[in-house]
Write a protein that holds these residues in place. Structure first.
Motif, mmCIF file in Angstrom:
data_model
loop_
_atom_site.group_PDB
_atom_site.id
_atom_site.type_symbol
_atom_site.label_atom_id
_atom_site.label_comp_id
_atom_site.label_asym_id
_atom_site.label_seq_id
_atom_site.Cartn_x
_atom_site.Cartn_y
_atom_site.Cartn_z
ATOM 1 N N LYS A 135 0.679 36.825 33.066
ATOM 2 C CA LYS A 135 -0.235 36.069 32.210
ATOM 3 C C LYS A 135 -0.440 36.709 30.840
ATOM 4 C CE LYS A 135 -4.473 33.406 32.471
ATOM 5 N NZ LYS A 135 -5.462 32.819 33.382
ATOM 6 N N TYR A 136 -0.478 38.037 30.791
ATOM 7 C CA TYR A 136 -0.858 38.704 29.551
ATOM 8 C C TYR A 136 0.272 39.474 28.879
ATOM 9 C CZ TYR A 136 -5.582 37.583 31.100
ATOM 10 O OH TYR A 136 -6.713 36.922 31.498
ATOM 11 N N VAL A 137 1.449 39.434 29.463
ATOM 12 C CA VAL A 137 2.608 40.055 28.812
ATOM 13 C C VAL A 137 3.710 39.024 28.608
ATOM 14 C CG1 VAL A 137 4.413 41.799 28.993
ATOM 15 C CG2 VAL A 137 2.088 42.349 29.742
ATOM 16 N N ILE A 138 4.110 38.350 29.701
ATOM 17 C CA ILE A 138 5.247 37.437 29.628
ATOM 18 C C ILE A 138 4.871 36.113 28.974
ATOM 19 C CG2 ILE A 138 6.939 36.145 30.992
ATOM 20 C CD1 ILE A 138 6.794 38.422 33.063
ATOM 21 N N ARG A 139 3.776 35.497 29.456
ATOM 22 C CA ARG A 139 3.430 34.147 28.993
ATOM 23 C C ARG A 139 2.646 34.151 27.679
ATOM 24 N NH1 ARG A 139 2.122 30.543 34.414
ATOM 25 N NH2 ARG A 139 3.819 31.360 35.693
ATOM 26 N N ASP A 140 1.720 35.084 27.537
ATOM 27 C CA ASP A 140 0.899 35.113 26.332
ATOM 28 C C ASP A 140 0.333 36.519 26.181
ATOM 29 O OD1 ASP A 140 -0.643 34.548 24.154
ATOM 30 O OD2 ASP A 140 -2.207 33.485 25.250
ATOM 31 N N PHE A 141 0.868 37.283 25.257
ATOM 32 C CA PHE A 141 0.440 38.680 25.135
ATOM 33 C C PHE A 141 -1.025 38.778 24.744
ATOM 34 C CE2 PHE A 141 -0.267 42.634 22.903
ATOM 35 C CZ PHE A 141 0.205 43.542 23.826
ATOM 36 N N HIS A 142 -1.734 39.708 25.402
ATOM 37 C CA HIS A 142 -3.152 39.922 25.128
ATOM 38 C C HIS A 142 -3.421 41.430 25.115
ATOM 39 C CE1 HIS A 142 -7.516 39.748 25.393
ATOM 40 N NE2 HIS A 142 -7.461 38.443 25.213
ATOM 41 N N PRO A 143 -4.200 41.923 24.156
ATOM 42 C CA PRO A 143 -4.449 43.372 24.057
ATOM 43 C C PRO A 143 -5.230 43.967 25.218
ATOM 44 C CG PRO A 143 -5.811 42.151 22.487
ATOM 45 C CD PRO A 143 -4.814 41.183 23.032
ATOM 46 N N LEU A 144 -5.798 43.143 26.097
ATOM 47 C CA LEU A 144 -6.517 43.732 27.231
ATOM 48 C C LEU A 144 -5.604 44.585 28.105
ATOM 49 C CD1 LEU A 144 -5.999 42.273 30.266
ATOM 50 C CD2 LEU A 144 -7.242 40.420 29.194
ATOM 51 N N ILE A 145 -4.294 44.335 28.004
ATOM 52 C CA ILE A 145 -3.333 45.167 28.727
ATOM 53 C C ILE A 145 -3.481 46.630 28.314
ATOM 54 C CG2 ILE A 145 -0.871 45.720 28.895
ATOM 55 C CD1 ILE A 145 -1.595 43.467 30.684
ATOM 56 N N PHE A 146 -3.657 46.884 27.018
ATOM 57 C CA PHE A 146 -3.830 48.251 26.539
ATOM 58 C C PHE A 146 -5.132 48.851 27.068
ATOM 59 C CE2 PHE A 146 -1.222 46.482 22.934
ATOM 60 C CZ PHE A 146 -0.070 47.183 23.247
ATOM 61 N N PHE A 147 -6.180 48.042 27.105
ATOM 62 C CA PHE A 147 -7.469 48.539 27.577
ATOM 63 C C PHE A 147 -7.399 48.912 29.057
ATOM 64 C CE2 PHE A 147 -8.743 46.646 23.640
ATOM 65 C CZ PHE A 147 -9.886 47.333 23.254
ATOM 66 N N TYR A 148 -6.799 48.048 29.866
ATOM 67 C CA TYR A 148 -6.630 48.383 31.286
ATOM 68 C C TYR A 148 -5.734 49.612 31.436
ATOM 69 C CZ TYR A 148 -8.928 44.674 33.980
ATOM 70 O OH TYR A 148 -9.858 43.868 34.595
ATOM 71 N N GLY A 149 -4.663 49.666 30.645
ATOM 72 C CA GLY A 149 -3.747 50.802 30.729
ATOM 73 C C GLY A 149 -4.426 52.113 30.371
ATOM 74 N N LEU A 150 -5.187 52.130 29.281
ATOM 75 C CA LEU A 150 -5.902 53.344 28.884
ATOM 76 C C LEU A 150 -6.989 53.700 29.898
ATOM 77 C CD1 LEU A 150 -6.194 52.664 25.050
ATOM 78 C CD2 LEU A 150 -4.880 54.496 26.137
ATOM 79 N N GLY A 151 -7.627 52.678 30.475
ATOM 80 C CA GLY A 151 -8.623 52.944 31.509
ATOM 81 C C GLY A 151 -8.018 53.645 32.704
ATOM 82 N N ILE A 152 -6.829 53.214 33.104
ATOM 83 C CA ILE A 152 -6.141 53.838 34.244
ATOM 84 C C ILE A 152 -5.701 55.255 33.900
ATOM 85 C CG2 ILE A 152 -4.071 53.709 35.683
ATOM 86 C CD1 ILE A 152 -4.299 50.639 35.482
ATOM 87 N N ILE A 153 -5.157 55.454 32.699
ATOM 88 C CA ILE A 153 -4.703 56.791 32.282
ATOM 89 C C ILE A 153 -5.862 57.777 32.269
ATOM 90 C CG2 ILE A 153 -3.810 58.135 30.332
ATOM 91 C CD1 ILE A 153 -2.080 55.675 29.642
ATOM 92 N N PHE A 154 -6.978 57.391 31.652
ATOM 93 C CA PHE A 154 -8.132 58.280 31.604
ATOM 94 C C PHE A 154 -8.748 58.492 32.985
ATOM 95 C CE2 PHE A 154 -8.225 57.500 26.968
ATOM 96 C CZ PHE A 154 -8.430 58.801 26.538
ATOM 97 N N PHE A 155 -8.607 57.500 33.871
ATOM 98 C CA PHE A 155 -9.099 57.658 35.239
ATOM 99 C C PHE A 155 -8.347 58.781 35.955
ATOM 100 C CE2 PHE A 155 -8.647 56.532 39.789
ATOM 101 C CZ PHE A 155 -9.975 56.646 40.175
ATOM 102 N N PHE A 156 -7.018 58.804 35.787
ATOM 103 C CA PHE A 156 -6.228 59.863 36.421
ATOM 104 C C PHE A 156 -6.529 61.222 35.788
ATOM 105 C CE2 PHE A 156 -3.440 56.333 37.888
ATOM 106 C CZ PHE A 156 -3.449 56.653 39.240
ATOM 107 N N PHE A 157 -6.742 61.239 34.478
ATOM 108 C CA PHE A 157 -7.145 62.488 33.836
ATOM 109 C C PHE A 157 -8.485 62.975 34.397
ATOM 110 C CE2 PHE A 157 -4.313 61.675 30.002
ATOM 111 C CZ PHE A 157 -3.531 62.806 30.240
#
Length: 315
Positions: free
Chosen positions: A241-263
């Motif tokens: 939904k947010y990469v293939i069909r219609d890119f949305h910046p929330l992908i970056f927010f979820y990605g950074l949230g996961i990265i900082f969670f592991f840190f």
């Protein structure tokens, strides 16, 4: 027919010889087809349905040659409805835990085009806490929260309710062969519907318990399998939904949230290791862990908010 729409009700059944007759006999008159999918029952479920079919031409029996799960049985019924071009297809359990009197309110929003999919919500009513077993109520609430995140339908709850209705267009758009085959099928359906941008609405229904039903849900089996299915579905939804069909910046927010969670996990473990060795928490490490936790929380919450805003029209 109901509001000039052909209506079918799919009933997945496994060892429901005692209650299947009651479910069929109390079905509202406007239902055009009653599609019972016998999921390789070991009792007389299939025989009971065949006897009823002799006097009720609405009854259709489809028998699985092996036990495939409630989700697979539901998908089989959906395929029948899709192939027969049924306008609106509802799903009811075979254990009489879904009040037939609620069916008109379940199918009406789909028949009128107000939404594409409705699902029963037993939690709207005040008596639900007293009627639903406490462990199931709490477990349902937890899974509902996880399903909101995974599916993007933040306005729906009672995710485990299988009392649903769906329009023909949605049945044609969804890959019915890929539906989750077990007890997580309502959750999986919501994820697939959101990817295809269909409108979903909750409808208040009456919880029904202590009518002789025997739950086939084993807690030890679903406590890990459904969350794992939700995680995979969430990942698939983000990509499609947010990469293939219609890119949305929330992908970056979820990605950074996961990265900082592991840190956060790594820094927290490191801090407690030093606490065990030196008897005190290293200040820089502790501050870094706190900063990482706050960053993870903020990025994740912003991603959820973006997702909520993006899907607010799917009601």
């Amino acid at each position: 027919m109901f509001l000039d729409k052909k209506i079918a009700v799919v009933i997945p059944a496994h060892n429901e010889e005692k209650l299947i007759g009651k479910v069929i006999s109390t079905m509202p008159d406007f239902v055009d087809h009653i599609v019972v999918v016998d999921d390789y029952s070991s009792d007389g479920t299939a025989a009971a349905v065949r006897n009823l079919a002799e006097s009720n031409q609405k009854v259709v029996l489809i028998a699985h040659e092996q036990n495939r799960g409630v989700g697979a049985a539901t998908a089989t019924g959906y395929k029948w409805a899709r192939d027969h071009k049924i306008d609106v297809t509802a799903v009811m359990n075979a254990d009489f835990q879904m009040d037939p009197a609620d069916l008109p309110r379940i199918v009406k929003p789909v028949c009128t085009g107000e939404c594409d999919y409705t699902k029963g919500n037993r939690l709207f009513r005040g008596e639900s806490w007293g009627m639903i077993p406490k462990h199931r109520y709490i477990g349902n609430s937890v899974l509902s929260l996880l399903t909101k995140i995974a599916s993007g339908y933040w306005h729906v709850a009672d995710s485990q309710s299988g009392y649903t209705a769906i329009c023909l267009a949605a049945l044609k758009a969804i890959d019915l062969d890929a539906i989750y085959p077990y007890y997580g099928v309502p959750n999986d359906m919501l994820i697939r519907l959101n990817i295809a941008s269909f409108r979903v609405r909750d409808v208040s229904v009456k919880p029904v318990y202590n009518v002789g039903e025997v739950s086939g849900i084993k807690l030890r089996k679903v406590v890990f399998t459904i969350p794992w299915m939700l995680l995979k579905g969430f990942t698939r939804r983000m990509l499609e939904k947010y990469v293939i069909r219609d890119f949305h910046p929330l992908i970056f927010f979820y990605g950074l949230g996961i990265i900082f969670f592991f840190f956060t996990i790594i820094l927290t473990v490191r801090a407690f290791i030093y606490l065990g060795i030196d008897g005190h928490l290293p200040p820089i490490n502790t501050l870094a862990a706190m900063f990482s936790f706050m960053s993870s929380s903020i990025f994740t919450l912003f991603a959820m908010w973006f997702d909520m805003e993006y899907n607010k029209d799917l009601k």
